[in-house]
Scaffold this active site. Structure first.
Site, PDB file in Angstrom:
ATOM      1  N   HIS A 161       3.995  71.535  20.730  1.00  0.00           N
ATOM      2  CA  HIS A 161       2.664  71.000  20.481  1.00  0.00           C
ATOM      3  C   HIS A 161       2.476  69.794  21.385  1.00  0.00           C
ATOM      4  O   HIS A 161       3.342  68.918  21.464  1.00  0.00           O
ATOM      5  CB  HIS A 161       2.512  70.597  19.018  1.00  0.00           C
ATOM      6  CG  HIS A 161       1.366  69.664  18.788  1.00  0.00           C
ATOM      7  ND1 HIS A 161       0.078  69.986  19.154  1.00  0.00           N
ATOM      8  CD2 HIS A 161       1.317  68.410  18.266  1.00  0.00           C
ATOM      9  CE1 HIS A 161      -0.717  68.964  18.853  1.00  0.00           C
ATOM     10  NE2 HIS A 161       0.014  67.999  18.319  1.00  0.00           N
ATOM     11  N   CYS A 198      -1.798  71.043  13.880  1.00  0.00           N
ATOM     12  CA  CYS A 198      -0.984  71.216  15.085  1.00  0.00           C
ATOM     13  C   CYS A 198       0.185  72.185  14.929  1.00  0.00           C
ATOM     14  O   CYS A 198       0.759  72.626  15.932  1.00  0.00           O
ATOM     15  CB  CYS A 198      -0.479  69.858  15.542  1.00  0.00           C
ATOM     16  SG  CYS A 198      -1.800  68.638  15.692  1.00  0.00           S
ATOM     17  N   ASN A 222      -4.627  66.527  23.743  1.00  0.00           N
ATOM     18  CA  ASN A 222      -4.036  67.147  22.551  1.00  0.00           C
ATOM     19  C   ASN A 222      -5.118  68.013  21.899  1.00  0.00           C
ATOM     20  O   ASN A 222      -6.073  67.494  21.330  1.00  0.00           O
ATOM     21  CB  ASN A 222      -3.567  66.039  21.603  1.00  0.00           C
ATOM     22  CG  ASN A 222      -3.047  66.549  20.271  1.00  0.00           C
ATOM     23  OD1 ASN A 222      -3.261  67.693  19.899  1.00  0.00           O
ATOM     24  ND2 ASN A 222      -2.379  65.677  19.538  1.00  0.00           N
TER      25      ASN A 222
END
Length: 332
Positions: A259, A120, A289
């Site tokens: 993120h 990430c 995500n």
């Protein structure tokens, strides 16, 4: 001459899964204990309403995202000197997905491709490495791409993680004559002593076996409390580090691109830092995500909607490794 982001590109999974559809997949969600539906639980804990899934390979998504970035820049692929790809779910353990994408794009014979595994935060690390390569004369133009097919890394029957992630790729072309110049970078990492985010049976320490697969140790495990604490700590650290290095105040920041982990956690932490809602932009609601693609994906979406006068943008990422990082982008 300033070096920075010239253009961006995006490719998301072709299948959209709603929270209602997820209810038909998971096995261990109890609405009585949760005192809510799964749809309500996901909206409350992650801010996710839908996520994207793909039947394609990660390299296919990455190639499409890179092609869009190249097209948006209006330059020929033959002018691109190197490619840096970040992924934790590549097509194969070997060979690298980076070299597969390099070849599929038709890059020059004397170009090169590098693969990193920083999930990430990898977009930030990829941009930092690209900046260094260009400044030291290894090339004039570089592609940074992040891609993950996280649906292959999770237990789809386990409700906590099964709906958290989406499959996508995002890319940025880096070089001179840029839209946003690179300002300050901030990078950090440490060993994951709390097993915050781990795939136990994924390497030489615990090789794949019938037993590990039966126990689902080849899939991602998350320590929820440690993850929340890690997100909060590293967002604060990155923002404060960038403010110090760039001589900016929070009020100077037009947009903070994070993120896309948990929207409620990110809103709480950034509010405590002094950011307002107009300085935040989220994509987690519709994409989930997207791990290695998350930061540049969100930047791409923001730039397609943002007013032209946005001149000060902070990018911040954090994830398994543990790794975290930030970048100040200055509009030109």
């Amino acid at each position: 001459m300033p070096i920075g982001i010239i253009s961006t590109g995006l490719c998301v999974g072709e299948n959209i899964q709603t929270n209602k559809q997820l209810e038909q997949v998971v096995k261990n969600f109890n609405p009585i204990l949760a005192k809510s539906s799964l749809d309500e639980w996901y909206s409350k804990h992650y801010g996710i309403n839908t996520r994207v899934k793909t039947n394609k390979q990660p390299s296919d998504l990455a190639v499409s995202a890179c092609k869009e970035a190249i097209k948006n820049a209006g330059i020929d692929i033959q002018r691109v000197d190197f490619l840096i790809l970040n992924t934790t779910t590549g097509d194969f353990k070997q060979p690298t997905t980076a070299t597969k994408v390099q070849t599929a794009l038709g890059m020059r014979k004397d170009s090169f491709a590098l693969e990193i595994n920083m999930p990430c935060a990898g977009n930030i690390y990829g941009l930092a490495v690209t900046n260094g390569f260009i400044k030291t004369g290894l090339g004039s133009y570089g592609l940074v791409v992040g891609v993950d097919k996280m649906s292959t890394n999770i237990d789809e029957e386990e409700f906590v993680l099964s709906g958290m992630f989406g499959d996508a790729a995002s890319a940025a072309l880096v070089g001179p004559n840029c839209r946003f110049e690179f300002g300050a970078f901030y990078l950090g990492s440490e060993g994951d002593k709390n097993q915050t985010l781990i795939i136990p049976s994924s390497g030489s320490a615990i090789p794949l076996s019938k037993e590990s697969i039966d126990n689902k140790d080849h899939l991602l495990k998350m320590n929820g409390k440690a993850t929340e604490e890690f997100i909060a700590r590293t967002v604060r650290e990155c923002v404060e580090g960038l403010l110090s290095k760039s001589n900016c105040q929070i009020s100077d920041v037009d947009q903070l691109i994070l993120h896309q982990a948990s929207k409620p956690i990110l809103e709480r932490v950034t509010s405590e830092l002094g950011f307002n809602q107009n300085q935040l932009f989220f994509t987690v609601e519709k994409y989930g995500n997207t791990s290695s693609a998350s930061i540049l994906l969100t930047l791409h979406e923001y730039l397609n909607q943002a007013p032209k006068q946005s001149r000060h943008i902070f990018l911040v990422g954090m994830g398994s490794g543990l790794n975290w990082g930030g970048l100040y982008l200055k509009g030109l």
